[in-house]
Scaffold this motif. Structure first.
Motif, PDB file in Angstrom:
ATOM      1  N   LEU A 599       0.820  -1.205   0.000  1.00  0.00           N
ATOM      2  CA  LEU A 599       0.000   0.000   0.000  1.00  0.00           C
ATOM      3  C   LEU A 599       0.856   1.257   0.000  1.00  0.00           C
ATOM      4  O   LEU A 599       0.494   2.265  -0.626  1.00  0.00           O
ATOM      5  N   SER A 600       1.992   1.226   0.695  1.00  0.00           N
ATOM      6  CA  SER A 600       2.897   2.377   0.675  1.00  0.00           C
ATOM      7  C   SER A 600       3.427   2.612  -0.727  1.00  0.00           C
ATOM      8  O   SER A 600       3.581   3.760  -1.174  1.00  0.00           O
ATOM      9  N   MET A 601       3.705   1.534  -1.432  1.00  0.00           N
ATOM     10  CA  MET A 601       4.149   1.668  -2.819  1.00  0.00           C
ATOM     11  C   MET A 601       3.077   2.323  -3.672  1.00  0.00           C
ATOM     12  O   MET A 601       3.380   3.082  -4.613  1.00  0.00           O
ATOM     13  N   ASP A 602       1.799   2.048  -3.356  1.00  0.00           N
ATOM     14  CA  ASP A 602       0.704   2.681  -4.106  1.00  0.00           C
ATOM     15  C   ASP A 602       0.834   4.201  -4.069  1.00  0.00           C
ATOM     16  O   ASP A 602       0.849   4.875  -5.105  1.00  0.00           O
ATOM     17  N   TYR A 603       0.915   4.746  -2.857  1.00  0.00           N
ATOM     18  CA  TYR A 603       0.979   6.199  -2.721  1.00  0.00           C
ATOM     19  C   TYR A 603       2.271   6.760  -3.292  1.00  0.00           C
ATOM     20  O   TYR A 603       2.290   7.864  -3.836  1.00  0.00           O
ATOM     21  N   GLN A 604       3.363   6.018  -3.155  1.00  0.00           N
ATOM     22  CA  GLN A 604       4.623   6.457  -3.746  1.00  0.00           C
ATOM     23  C   GLN A 604       4.506   6.560  -5.264  1.00  0.00           C
ATOM     24  O   GLN A 604       4.975   7.523  -5.883  1.00  0.00           O
ATOM     25  N   VAL A 605       3.866   5.567  -5.870  1.00  0.00           N
ATOM     26  CA  VAL A 605       3.700   5.569  -7.326  1.00  0.00           C
ATOM     27  C   VAL A 605       2.837   6.746  -7.769  1.00  0.00           C
ATOM     28  O   VAL A 605       3.184   7.481  -8.714  1.00  0.00           O
ATOM     29  N   PHE A 606       1.701   6.975  -7.096  1.00  0.00           N
ATOM     30  CA  PHE A 606       0.806   8.046  -7.532  1.00  0.00           C
ATOM     31  C   PHE A 606       1.429   9.422  -7.326  1.00  0.00           C
ATOM     32  O   PHE A 606       1.244  10.325  -8.141  1.00  0.00           O
ATOM     33  N   LEU A 607       2.177   9.580  -6.225  1.00  0.00           N
ATOM     34  CA  LEU A 607       2.818  10.870  -5.964  1.00  0.00           C
ATOM     35  C   LEU A 607       3.968  11.126  -6.941  1.00  0.00           C
ATOM     36  O   LEU A 607       4.024  12.164  -7.611  1.00  0.00           O
ATOM     37  N   VAL A 608       4.880  10.175  -7.028  1.00  0.00           N
ATOM     38  CA  VAL A 608       6.094  10.381  -7.807  1.00  0.00           C
ATOM     39  C   VAL A 608       5.802  10.348  -9.308  1.00  0.00           C
ATOM     40  O   VAL A 608       6.484  11.010 -10.096  1.00  0.00           O
ATOM     41  N   SER A 609       4.797   9.593  -9.733  1.00  0.00           N
ATOM     42  CA  SER A 609       4.494   9.552 -11.169  1.00  0.00           C
ATOM     43  C   SER A 609       4.097  10.938 -11.668  1.00  0.00           C
ATOM     44  O   SER A 609       4.474  11.346 -12.775  1.00  0.00           O
ATOM     45  N   ARG A 610       3.345  11.682 -10.839  1.00  0.00           N
ATOM     46  CA  ARG A 610       2.982  13.056 -11.260  1.00  0.00           C
ATOM     47  C   ARG A 610       4.207  13.971 -11.233  1.00  0.00           C
ATOM     48  O   ARG A 610       4.374  14.833 -12.102  1.00  0.00           O
ATOM     49  N   MET A 611       5.074  13.787 -10.238  1.00  0.00           N
ATOM     50  CA  MET A 611       6.315  14.570 -10.195  1.00  0.00           C
ATOM     51  C   MET A 611       7.191  14.255 -11.411  1.00  0.00           C
ATOM     52  O   MET A 611       7.749  15.162 -12.036  1.00  0.00           O
ATOM     53  N   HIS A 612       7.299  12.968 -11.725  1.00  0.00           N
ATOM     54  CA  HIS A 612       8.138  12.562 -12.847  1.00  0.00           C
ATOM     55  C   HIS A 612       7.572  13.080 -14.168  1.00  0.00           C
ATOM     56  O   HIS A 612       8.325  13.468 -15.077  1.00  0.00           O
ATOM     57  N   GLU A 613       6.246  13.092 -14.262  1.00  0.00           N
ATOM     58  CA  GLU A 613       5.604  13.637 -15.465  1.00  0.00           C
ATOM     59  C   GLU A 613       5.977  15.098 -15.654  1.00  0.00           C
ATOM     60  O   GLU A 613       6.311  15.537 -16.766  1.00  0.00           O
ATOM     61  N   GLU A 614       5.959  15.861 -14.557  1.00  0.00           N
ATOM     62  CA  GLU A 614       6.307  17.281 -14.641  1.00  0.00           C
ATOM     63  C   GLU A 614       7.803  17.462 -14.897  1.00  0.00           C
ATOM     64  O   GLU A 614       8.209  18.348 -15.673  1.00  0.00           O
ATOM     65  N   TRP A 615       8.631  16.637 -14.259  1.00  0.00           N
ATOM     66  CA  TRP A 615      10.078  16.715 -14.469  1.00  0.00           C
ATOM     67  C   TRP A 615      10.432  16.436 -15.935  1.00  0.00           C
ATOM     68  O   TRP A 615      11.298  17.099 -16.514  1.00  0.00           O
ATOM     69  N   VAL A 637      -4.956  12.234   0.198  1.00  0.00           N
ATOM     70  CA  VAL A 637      -5.612  12.400   1.504  1.00  0.00           C
ATOM     71  C   VAL A 637      -6.957  11.697   1.515  1.00  0.00           C
ATOM     72  O   VAL A 637      -7.301  10.981   2.462  1.00  0.00           O
ATOM     73  N   ALA A 638      -7.733  11.904   0.446  1.00  0.00           N
ATOM     74  CA  ALA A 638      -9.044  11.247   0.381  1.00  0.00           C
ATOM     75  C   ALA A 638      -8.890   9.727   0.342  1.00  0.00           C
ATOM     76  O   ALA A 638      -9.603   9.006   1.044  1.00  0.00           O
ATOM     77  N   ALA A 639      -7.934   9.242  -0.467  1.00  0.00           N
ATOM     78  CA  ALA A 639      -7.725   7.798  -0.576  1.00  0.00           C
ATOM     79  C   ALA A 639      -7.291   7.200   0.756  1.00  0.00           C
ATOM     80  O   ALA A 639      -7.772   6.138   1.167  1.00  0.00           O
ATOM     81  N   ALA A 640      -6.366   7.875   1.445  1.00  0.00           N
ATOM     82  CA  ALA A 640      -5.894   7.369   2.733  1.00  0.00           C
ATOM     83  C   ALA A 640      -7.003   7.398   3.774  1.00  0.00           C
ATOM     84  O   ALA A 640      -7.124   6.474   4.599  1.00  0.00           O
ATOM     85  N   VAL A 671      -0.469   7.378   8.669  1.00  0.00           N
ATOM     86  CA  VAL A 671       0.855   7.997   8.833  1.00  0.00           C
ATOM     87  C   VAL A 671       1.593   8.033   7.504  1.00  0.00           C
ATOM     88  O   VAL A 671       2.281   9.011   7.186  1.00  0.00           O
ATOM     89  N   ASP A 672       1.449   6.969   6.725  1.00  0.00           N
ATOM     90  CA  ASP A 672       2.159   6.918   5.447  1.00  0.00           C
ATOM     91  C   ASP A 672       1.706   8.051   4.528  1.00  0.00           C
ATOM     92  O   ASP A 672       2.537   8.695   3.874  1.00  0.00           O
ATOM     93  N   ALA A 673       0.408   8.307   4.484  1.00  0.00           N
ATOM     94  CA  ALA A 673      -0.097   9.344   3.580  1.00  0.00           C
ATOM     95  C   ALA A 673       0.291  10.742   4.050  1.00  0.00           C
ATOM     96  O   ALA A 673       0.876  11.527   3.296  1.00  0.00           O
ATOM     97  N   PHE A 674      -0.013  11.051   5.316  1.00  0.00           N
ATOM     98  CA  PHE A 674       0.153  12.421   5.792  1.00  0.00           C
ATOM     99  C   PHE A 674       1.597  12.759   6.172  1.00  0.00           C
ATOM    100  O   PHE A 674       2.073  13.860   5.897  1.00  0.00           O
ATOM    101  N   VAL A 675       2.270  11.831   6.823  1.00  0.00           N
ATOM    102  CA  VAL A 675       3.614  12.118   7.336  1.00  0.00           C
ATOM    103  C   VAL A 675       4.694  11.747   6.326  1.00  0.00           C
ATOM    104  O   VAL A 675       5.623  12.515   6.082  1.00  0.00           O
ATOM    105  N   VAL A 676       4.563  10.558   5.725  1.00  0.00           N
ATOM    106  CA  VAL A 676       5.631  10.073   4.846  1.00  0.00           C
ATOM    107  C   VAL A 676       5.492  10.639   3.437  1.00  0.00           C
ATOM    108  O   VAL A 676       6.387  11.323   2.928  1.00  0.00           O
TER     109      VAL A 676
END
Length: 720
Positions: A599-615, A637-640, A671-676
């Motif tokens: 599940l942590s990988m899920d949020y990492q993928v969704f967050l970083v994929s948008r960053m990588h798209e912009e990069w 936040v909604a998903a978590a 914690v993973d969503a909000f803090v990490v």
């Protein structure tokens, strides 16, 4: 993915109809064939397993079922009674008990009944406390409900009767509908987020359909492979959480496309070609993490992992096929009335990225990355700290909630027969010659003087039952097992051919915990390496996957720390309806590790994929981080929060194992969503700078090119 989206758009009614037909067919097969779940768990190669095997070889029935024995064809239970005013050994009580035991003896499957008023059961009575018990020996496959009914029929105001022991222990089964609370909470969150009933209902509908189809398949598969009844609960818990979230990401991206002025068909294709790719990739990492549990080599655990992996697979399939078909049917109705009205006027596209809390938070992290990193690390350290004191083992009836049958049974037995009455150890010996026989006799005499031993009794040929002074879940009982194995027994065996093996419920629990926890580092390392490789291939980076993998491990420690504080220390366990503090069941840490990593990988993928798209389009690291964080914050936040609601609903199931998994996962995800993900990861990436996206040329040549975020078709955020 866009090709699949266009196909689902054109054949939307056929796709939706296909899912309906599949559900009906699976339901017909499952209901027609029933289920064949099993709660048996093969013991790992251990000392307790050897003890049971030796006992099975040397005895045909007299030793069966002792002390939680596994692997025999009989089990033992206990019927205990307590008299208030009349003596427990009076003629009237004896007559009433004889009638009760006669009814029990007549129940099919009951092979023997040992009464405390017979010579064989003389030790089963305590006249001082007015308590006595009978031992019931049943066939392993016997139905215990009639035995329980026959016993409790004698329960009156002055004659308390309870049943307990191995035969009457209740295994956790399927959930009792508590997940409905989580689904309702998820629906409320989605309505508040989207301001559209249809948009809110779609993730729920898609997730439920995917989970329902997979659980029906699991029920059918129980006839083919060994699966525990808890596999359904495990599948529902994981499937509902990820299924709703996966659909949410796609619906959110589609709405943004519509608000940007795209036609419905193109918006669906764009959503599936961007967020849909991320969903498939993220789901694959969850499946990999779940199937990685096979390295622990325990049937009941791998069965639950298989069921959960199938559920995740079906939620992915529903998200990339059923959801696009439903979006096609609804058209612009996934937008709120106000948004549809704005589009209908032909005015400028509705603003998608209005300045708000997400943008302000992204700017704050961008301005103060060191402080954000320090605060996040401090929170993680505090929440994870209890994991250093985690004890793994089985909870016994002494920690069950007051008023439950198991606790009532314990409260009758413990004052009369000691806390360790149901925690007996089984010592089985190999006695090859007279010298070994003499040594075994000496061991039996020595055991009575060992601290922590309440009683020693023969348990058949070359076997002894040792009753501890403490209950099964205590550290003192665990210390006794280790003392016997490491000191007392080796001293008795010295210089002889005698070999003694310690079994029984506490010893079995220790051996199971050691076997699983001993493989936990291997499991952690395996999924961490696989996760790193998957992210490295997806984002063509070394540091981003490394930071992601290490942060995933931090989230796992938080989940285990929260689990320890609540369920072992007892900080709030009573509020969950699972009783007082007790050791953590050995299955739970392994499940927490696998599921949280996925599940942590899920949020990492969704967050970083948008960053990588912009990069990829700007080559500006600060901008990529800020844009990615701003645009994904709301949906993460909604998903978590949705996942927290679903997991927390299982936390109130009243079953310690299910509750532990639900609460542990819920806190870890929060914690993973909000803090990490929304604090630590962007802060670290801000500090690392452009090196985030560095990738060796040799690695770029040998690794396949996988686009997680797909082609970027939306306009970037204006300004820096």
């Amino acid at each position: 993915m866009s090709t699949l989206a266009h196909w689902c758009f054109r054949r939307r009614f056929a796709v939706a109809g296909g899912w309906i037909v599949a559900l009906v067919a699976l339901a017909a097969i499952a209901l027609g064939g029933g289920t064949a779940f099993t709660d048996s768990a093969d013991l790992p190669d251990s000392e307790s397993a050897t003890a049971y095997a030796l006992l099975a070889e040397s005895q045909t029935g007299s030793g069966s079922g002792s002390g939680g024995q596994a692997g025999t064809d009989t089990v033992r239970g206990t019927v205990v009674w307590h008299t208030g005013g009349e003596a427990v050994d009076s003629a009237g009580v004896k007559a009433d008990v004889a009638a009760m035991l006669a009814r029990i003896k007549a129940v099919p499957g009951v092979e023997a009944v040992v009464s405390p008023y017979d010579k064989a059961g003389a030790a089963q009575i305590n006249t001082g406390t007015g308590t006595a018990y009978a031992t019931i020996v049943l066939a392993a496959d016997a139905d215990t409900a009639p035995v329980k009914s026959a016993a409790l029929a004698s329960d009156t105001a002055g004659f308390d009767v309870e049943v307990g022991g191995q035969a009457f222990s209740e295994q956790p089964g399927a959930s009792h509908g508590t997940e409905a609370v989580g689904i309702i909470a998820a629906l409320v969150i989605l309505v508040l987020m989207f301001r559209s009933g249809w948009a809110a209902a779609l993730p729920i509908l898609t997730g439920v359909v995917g989970v329902a189809a997979s659980l029906l398949l699991v029920m059918i598969a129980s006839h083919v492979v060994d699966l525990a009844a808890t596999s359904l609960t495990m599948g529902a818990l994981i499937g509902l959480g990820v299924g709703i979230d996966y659909a949410l990401f796609i619906v959110n991206r589609h709405r943004r496309g519509l608000l940007a002025g795209r036609p419905v068909r193109e918006s669906i294709a764009d959503a599936l070609d961007t967020s849909g790719r991320a969903v498939v990739f993220a789901g694959a990492t969850v499946i990999v993490a779940l199937l990685g549990m096979f390295v622990v080599n325990l049937g009941i655990l791998t069965g639950m992992a298989r069921a959960a992996a199938v559920t995740v697979l079906f939620t992915i399939l529903a998200a990339v096929t059923l959801l696009p078909a439903l979006l096609a049917m609804l058209g612009t109705r996934v937008l709120s009335r106000r948004q549809r009205a704005a589009l209908a006027t032909g005015a400028a596209p509705v603003a998608v990225h209005r300045p708000g809390l997400a943008a302000r938070w992204a700017a704050l992290v961008d301005r103060a990355p060191w402080r954000a990193t320090g605060a996040a690390v401090l929170v993680i350290a505090i929440l994870a700290a209890p994991v250093t004191m985690m004890r793994v083992g089985d909870a016994d009836a002494s920690s069950d909630p007051a008023g439950t049958p198991a606790r009532a049974y314990y409260d009758l037995m413990a004052p009369a027969f000691g806390d360790g009455f149901d925690a007996s150890l089984l010592l089985v010996a190999k006695v090859p010659d007279p010298a070994a026989s003499t040594a075994f006799t000496g061991l039996a005499a020595t055991l009575a003087t060992v601290p922590g031993v309440a009683a020693v009794a023969p348990a058949g040929r070359s076997a002894l039952t040792v009753v501890p002074t403490t209950s099964a879940q205590t550290e003192q009982t665990a210390d006794l097992v280790h003392r016997l194995r490491d000191e007392v027994i080796p001293a008795a065996e010295a210089g002889t051919g005698l070999r003694v093996y310690v079994g029984g419920a506490p010893a079995t629990s220790i051996d199971m915990a050691d076997a699983l926890m001993g493989k936990l580092p291997l499991y952690l390392g395996l999924i961490a390496v696989l996760g790193f490789l998957l992210l490295a291939v997806a984002f063509r980076s070394i540091l981003v996957p490394l930071v992601g993998a290490l942060s995933n491990l931090a989230t796992i420690l938080v989940g285990l720390g929260a689990l320890t504080a609540i369920f072992q220390f007892g900080w709030g366990s009573e509020l969950l309806g699972v009783g007082s503090g007790a050791p953590i069941m050995y299955l739970i840490p392994v499940l927490i590790v696998g599921v949280v990593f996925g599940l942590s990988m899920d949020y990492q993928v969704f967050l970083v994929s948008r960053m990588h798209e912009e990069w990829t389009h700007t080559r500006d690291n600060r901008r990529a981080i800020r844009v990615g964080l701003t645009e994904t914050s709301q949906v993460i936040v909604a998903a978590a929060t949705i996942m927290l609601c679903v997991f927390a609903s299982f936390g109130f199931s009243g079953e310690r194992i299910v509750s532990g998994i639900g609460i542990g996962l819920g806190i870890a995800v929060l914690v993973d969503a909000f803090v990490v993900r929304l604090t630590l990861i962007p802060a670290l990436m801000r500090l690392i700078g452009r090196a985030n996206w560095a990738y060796p040329r040799w690695a770029d040549r040998v690794t396949p090119h996988v686009s997680v975020e797909g082609p970027a078709r939306e306009p970037a955020l204006s300004g820096k």
